[in-house]
Design a protein around this motif. Structure first.
Motif, PDB file in Angstrom:
ATOM      1  N   LEU A 146       3.241   3.593 -12.382  1.00 43.27           N
ATOM      2  CA  LEU A 146       1.940   2.920 -12.567  1.00 43.27           C
ATOM      3  C   LEU A 146       0.861   3.931 -12.978  1.00 43.27           C
ATOM      4  O   LEU A 146       0.064   3.674 -13.888  1.00 43.27           O
ATOM      5  CB  LEU A 146       1.519   2.198 -11.281  1.00 43.27           C
ATOM      6  CG  LEU A 146       2.418   1.035 -10.826  1.00 43.27           C
ATOM      7  CD1 LEU A 146       1.891   0.430  -9.527  1.00 43.27           C
ATOM      8  CD2 LEU A 146       2.521  -0.044 -11.911  1.00 43.27           C
ATOM      9  N   ASN A 147       0.847   5.095 -12.315  1.00 42.79           N
ATOM     10  CA  ASN A 147      -0.179   6.100 -12.652  1.00 42.79           C
ATOM     11  C   ASN A 147      -0.026   6.592 -14.090  1.00 42.79           C
ATOM     12  O   ASN A 147      -1.019   6.847 -14.780  1.00 42.79           O
ATOM     13  CB  ASN A 147      -0.099   7.306 -11.711  1.00 42.79           C
ATOM     14  CG  ASN A 147      -0.598   6.985 -10.313  1.00 42.79           C
ATOM     15  OD1 ASN A 147      -1.009   5.875 -10.035  1.00 42.79           O
ATOM     16  ND2 ASN A 147      -0.553   7.964  -9.434  1.00 42.79           N
ATOM     17  N   HIS A 148       1.227   6.745 -14.510  1.00 41.56           N
ATOM     18  CA  HIS A 148       1.495   7.238 -15.866  1.00 41.56           C
ATOM     19  C   HIS A 148       0.777   6.365 -16.906  1.00 41.56           C
ATOM     20  O   HIS A 148       0.163   6.870 -17.848  1.00 41.56           O
ATOM     21  CB  HIS A 148       3.006   7.230 -16.103  1.00 41.56           C
ATOM     22  CG  HIS A 148       3.422   7.675 -17.465  1.00 41.56           C
ATOM     23  ND1 HIS A 148       3.622   9.008 -17.771  1.00 41.56           N
ATOM     24  CD2 HIS A 148       3.657   6.972 -18.606  1.00 41.56           C
ATOM     25  CE1 HIS A 148       3.961   9.094 -19.041  1.00 41.56           C
ATOM     26  NE2 HIS A 148       3.997   7.886 -19.572  1.00 41.56           N
ATOM     27  N   ASP A 157      -4.465   2.615 -11.119  1.00 42.38           N
ATOM     28  CA  ASP A 157      -4.957   1.266 -11.382  1.00 42.38           C
ATOM     29  C   ASP A 157      -5.588   0.736 -10.090  1.00 42.38           C
ATOM     30  O   ASP A 157      -4.901   0.158  -9.242  1.00 42.38           O
ATOM     31  CB  ASP A 157      -3.760   0.394 -11.822  1.00 42.38           C
ATOM     32  CG  ASP A 157      -4.174  -1.026 -12.160  1.00 42.38           C
ATOM     33  OD1 ASP A 157      -5.395  -1.309 -12.206  1.00 42.38           O
ATOM     34  OD2 ASP A 157      -3.268  -1.859 -12.372  1.00 42.38           O
ATOM     35  N   ASN A 158      -6.894   0.954  -9.957  1.00 45.69           N
ATOM     36  CA  ASN A 158      -7.571   0.643  -8.696  1.00 45.69           C
ATOM     37  C   ASN A 158      -7.372  -0.817  -8.275  1.00 45.69           C
ATOM     38  O   ASN A 158      -7.768  -1.736  -8.999  1.00 45.69           O
ATOM     39  CB  ASN A 158      -9.064   0.968  -8.845  1.00 45.69           C
ATOM     40  CG  ASN A 158      -9.781   0.897  -7.512  1.00 45.69           C
ATOM     41  OD1 ASN A 158      -9.156   1.053  -6.454  1.00 45.69           O
ATOM     42  ND2 ASN A 158     -11.069   0.637  -7.545  1.00 45.69           N
ATOM     43  N   GLU A 159      -6.747  -0.984  -7.123  1.00 44.48           N
ATOM     44  CA  GLU A 159      -6.446  -2.308  -6.548  1.00 44.48           C
ATOM     45  C   GLU A 159      -5.634  -3.194  -7.492  1.00 44.48           C
ATOM     46  O   GLU A 159      -5.568  -4.407  -7.318  1.00 44.48           O
ATOM     47  CB  GLU A 159      -7.730  -3.018  -6.096  1.00 44.48           C
ATOM     48  CG  GLU A 159      -8.438  -2.221  -5.007  1.00 44.48           C
ATOM     49  CD  GLU A 159      -9.674  -2.903  -4.466  1.00 44.48           C
ATOM     50  OE1 GLU A 159     -10.069  -3.969  -4.978  1.00 44.48           O
ATOM     51  OE2 GLU A 159     -10.253  -2.356  -3.516  1.00 44.48           O
ATOM     52  N   GLY A 160      -5.084  -2.584  -8.537  1.00 47.64           N
ATOM     53  CA  GLY A 160      -4.271  -3.347  -9.485  1.00 47.64           C
ATOM     54  C   GLY A 160      -5.099  -4.231 -10.395  1.00 47.64           C
ATOM     55  O   GLY A 160      -4.591  -5.222 -10.946  1.00 47.64           O
ATOM     56  N   GLY A 186       2.573  16.548  -0.018  1.00 49.58           N
ATOM     57  CA  GLY A 186       3.592  15.691  -0.650  1.00 49.58           C
ATOM     58  C   GLY A 186       3.739  15.938  -2.139  1.00 49.58           C
ATOM     59  O   GLY A 186       3.069  16.802  -2.715  1.00 49.58           O
ATOM     60  N   THR A 187       4.599  15.142  -2.747  1.00 52.12           N
ATOM     61  CA  THR A 187       4.951  15.354  -4.144  1.00 52.12           C
ATOM     62  C   THR A 187       3.798  15.083  -5.116  1.00 52.12           C
ATOM     63  O   THR A 187       3.765  15.643  -6.199  1.00 52.12           O
ATOM     64  CB  THR A 187       6.117  14.430  -4.538  1.00 52.12           C
ATOM     65  OG1 THR A 187       5.867  13.134  -3.993  1.00 52.12           O
ATOM     66  CG2 THR A 187       7.426  14.949  -4.027  1.00 52.12           C
ATOM     67  N   SER A 188       2.874  14.185  -4.730  1.00 49.69           N
ATOM     68  CA  SER A 188       1.829  13.799  -5.687  1.00 49.69           C
ATOM     69  C   SER A 188       0.787  14.902  -5.884  1.00 49.69           C
ATOM     70  O   SER A 188      -0.040  14.804  -6.782  1.00 49.69           O
ATOM     71  CB  SER A 188       1.130  12.526  -5.224  1.00 49.69           C
ATOM     72  OG  SER A 188       0.331  12.812  -4.114  1.00 49.69           O
ATOM     73  N   LEU A 189       0.836  15.947  -5.023  1.00 49.63           N
ATOM     74  CA  LEU A 189      -0.099  17.075  -5.123  1.00 49.63           C
ATOM     75  C   LEU A 189      -1.553  16.646  -4.981  1.00 49.63           C
ATOM     76  O   LEU A 189      -2.446  17.279  -5.531  1.00 49.63           O
ATOM     77  CB  LEU A 189       0.082  17.816  -6.457  1.00 49.63           C
ATOM     78  CG  LEU A 189       1.395  18.547  -6.636  1.00 49.63           C
ATOM     79  CD1 LEU A 189       1.496  19.153  -8.028  1.00 49.63           C
ATOM     80  CD2 LEU A 189       1.523  19.657  -5.602  1.00 49.63           C
TER      81      LEU A 189
HETATM   82  N1  LIG Z   1      -7.276   1.870  -4.390  1.00 47.21           N
HETATM   83  C1  LIG Z   1      -6.046   2.034  -4.916  1.00 47.21           C
HETATM   84  N2  LIG Z   1      -5.543   1.122  -5.766  1.00 47.21           N
HETATM   85  C2  LIG Z   1      -4.319   1.260  -6.309  1.00 47.21           C
HETATM   86  N3  LIG Z   1      -3.518   2.323  -6.082  1.00 47.21           N
HETATM   87  C3  LIG Z   1      -3.977   3.274  -5.239  1.00 47.21           C
HETATM   88  C4  LIG Z   1      -5.252   3.184  -4.612  1.00 47.21           C
HETATM   89  N4  LIG Z   1      -5.416   4.277  -3.821  1.00 47.21           N
HETATM   90  C5  LIG Z   1      -4.301   5.024  -3.962  1.00 47.21           C
HETATM   91  N5  LIG Z   1      -3.431   4.427  -4.819  1.00 47.21           N
HETATM   92  C6  LIG Z   1      -2.133   4.937  -5.288  1.00 47.21           C
HETATM   93  O1  LIG Z   1      -1.536   5.730  -4.287  1.00 47.21           O
HETATM   94  C7  LIG Z   1      -1.214   7.030  -4.829  1.00 47.21           C
HETATM   95  C8  LIG Z   1      -1.255   8.057  -3.726  1.00 47.21           C
HETATM   96  O2  LIG Z   1      -0.356   7.612  -2.732  1.00 47.21           O
HETATM   97  P1  LIG Z   1       0.475   8.565  -1.822  1.00 47.21           P
HETATM   98  O3  LIG Z   1      -0.415   9.709  -1.390  1.00 47.21           O
HETATM   99  O4  LIG Z   1       1.124   7.741  -0.783  1.00 47.21           O
HETATM  100  O5  LIG Z   1       1.536   9.066  -2.894  1.00 47.21           O
HETATM  101  P2  LIG Z   1       2.495  10.333  -2.849  1.00 47.21           P
HETATM  102  O6  LIG Z   1       1.867  11.442  -2.057  1.00 47.21           O
HETATM  103  O7  LIG Z   1       2.935  10.599  -4.251  1.00 47.21           O
HETATM  104  O8  LIG Z   1       3.694   9.764  -2.032  1.00 47.21           O
HETATM  105  P3  LIG Z   1       5.117  10.387  -1.755  1.00 47.21           P
HETATM  106  O9  LIG Z   1       4.986  11.899  -1.758  1.00 47.21           O
HETATM  107  O10 LIG Z   1       5.400   9.799  -0.403  1.00 47.21           O
HETATM  108  O11 LIG Z   1       5.986   9.831  -2.843  1.00 47.21           O
HETATM  109  C9  LIG Z   1      -2.228   7.232  -5.926  1.00 47.21           C
HETATM  110  O12 LIG Z   1      -1.766   8.170  -6.879  1.00 47.21           O
HETATM  111  C10 LIG Z   1      -2.326   5.824  -6.499  1.00 47.21           C
HETATM  112  O13 LIG Z   1      -1.272   5.574  -7.393  1.00 47.21           O
END
Ligand SMILES: Nc1ncnc2c1ncn2[C@@H]1O[C@H](COP(=O)(O)OP(=O)(O)OP(=O)(O)O)[C@@H](O)[C@H]1O
Ligand SMILES: CC(=O)N[C@H]1[C@@H]2OC[C@@H](O2)[C@@H](O)[C@@H]1O[C@H](C)C(=O)O
Length: 354
Positions: free
Chosen positions: A189-191, A201-204, A14-17
């Protein structure tokens, strides 16, 4: 009679790599489709591949062809290791998305690397892959492709909501599947979590310590995109031009930004969910682990939110690419024109045999 029992490996990057998602799954059709997951794993990208994939959009056509061959070989190695490690025998196919290198459907162009016939030769398995190109050739967006899986595998739920880089949703509307992006989630949020040295942000927990800045919240909720009708989609370019500058110019502490953005996300999502009452919502994607966000969402909707087990939260997309491959092997529709805008429903993907 068509074959109605398939064991396949679904593969998605996926996009998040964050890595390559692999799932070993059986699909069975008897009145409706059912699935059983046997094994699943995310293989993290080594730093060199992470850097290469991150910069793919800047690559020339020639460079991409070279990378494609290397990436297909790398993918074959990862898939073979998954098969061997889990002693998986007798699969019908490997159904693989590959990794999107470039996507410009308006120009009739989409390119996923990792979809060369070499994958089938190396694995000595039937491979079904390259699911987006035909849809783009038929005038569609080539994305999203997951909603047909939502429709056929998760029809018990009114809404399928995925909280990845962006929140996207799919549901039935007047007999047709509709899908679109609602708002950014983890891409924003990650930014800000990164600014404090955290991956996310773990569990917000950081968001939960901040307070809502009403002016920022209003500026976010007032963005034009939210008033547009569906179908609509978002990209990181929009986050960079519309979201980050709006937030940055207010110079707020990170906890306040995270808290306010979480409020914004839950405002936007609840607005969609609250168009219906008595609905059930399947929530997947990493954002399902942001417990503070989920708690806020529960406070804003009376609809029933369901967070499934981690296999489904984390591997639903890989599972559905496995399913798209099964539909292709049965020569059945796996791309919906109501979702992608293609000129017709169609059965997309290439089948390679070793
Ligand atoms: N314990 C957690 N608490 C908060 N956020 C979390 C936690 N675990 C994962 N995440 C979030 O989920 C993200 C990864 O999610 P996911 O793999 O669905 O994203 P993605 O691959 O970018 O999705 P897509 O390609 O569908 O847009 C992490 O980068 C983080 O932001
Ligand atoms: C072109 C492309 O790779 N699009 C991806 C991307 O990642 C999320 C979103 O943008 C979605 O449109 C799509 O993937 C999902 C899995 C889909 O096709 O349904």
């Amino acid at each position: 009679m068509k074959k109605n029992l398939f064991r396949v490996i679904g593969v998605m990057s996926g996009t998040s790599l964050d890595g390559i998602d692999l799932v070993d799954v059986t699909f069975e059709f008897e009145e409706k489709w059912r699935y059983t997951i046997h094994h699943s794993e995310t293989v993290k990208y080594p730093e060199t591949w992470y850097q290469t994939l991150k910069h793919l959009v800047t690559f020339s056509e020639v460079q991409l062809r070279e990378i494609d061959a290397d990436y297909t070989e790398f993918l074959a190695h990862i898939i073979q290791r998954f098969i061997s490690k889990n002693h998986i025998n007798g699969i019908d196919a490997v159904c693989s998305h590959g990794h999107t290198a470039k996507h410009e459907p308006a120009k009739g162009y989409t390119y996923q690397i990792g979809n060369l016939s070499m994958l089938s030769k190396k694995l000595k398995q039937t491979v079904v892959c390259d699911f987006r190109a035909q849809d783009v050739a038929l005038g569609g967006q080539g994305a999203p492709l997951v909603p047909i899986g939502d429709k056929l595998l998760f029809s018990d739920y009114t809404f399928c909501l995925n909280l990845g880089g962006f929140a996207n949703i799919s549901f039935e509307n007047e007999g047709e599947r509709i899908a679109y992006d609602i708002c950014p989630v983890n891409s924003v949020l990650n930014h800000y979590a990164n600014r404090l040295g955290f991956e996310y942000d773990n569990e917000g927990s950081m968001a939960s310590k901040g307070s809502v800045d009403d002016l920022l919240l209003k500026r976010l909720n007032d963005l034009d995109f939210y008033a547009l009708p569906f179908p609509k989609s978002l990209g990181i370019e929009w986050v960079n031009s519309e979201i980050l500058p709006r937030i940055n110019k207010m110079d707020l502490p990170v906890e306040i930004v995270l808290r306010t953005f979480t409020e914004h996300i839950t405002d936007q999502i609840s607005e969609v969910l609250n168009t219906t009452t008595g609905a059930t919502v399947l929530i997947t994607g990493g954002g399902a682990y942001h417990t503070f966000l989920i708690d806020r969402l529960r406070e804003k909707t009376s609809n029933q939110l369901h967070i499934p087990n981690s296999d489904l939260v984390e591997f639903k997309e890989a599972l559905i690419f496995g399913f798209l491959g099964v539909l292709k092997l049965r020569d059945e529709v796996n791309c919906l024109k109501s979702v992608t805008g293609a000129s017709k429903n169609h059965s997309s993907g290439k089948i390679f045999t070793p």
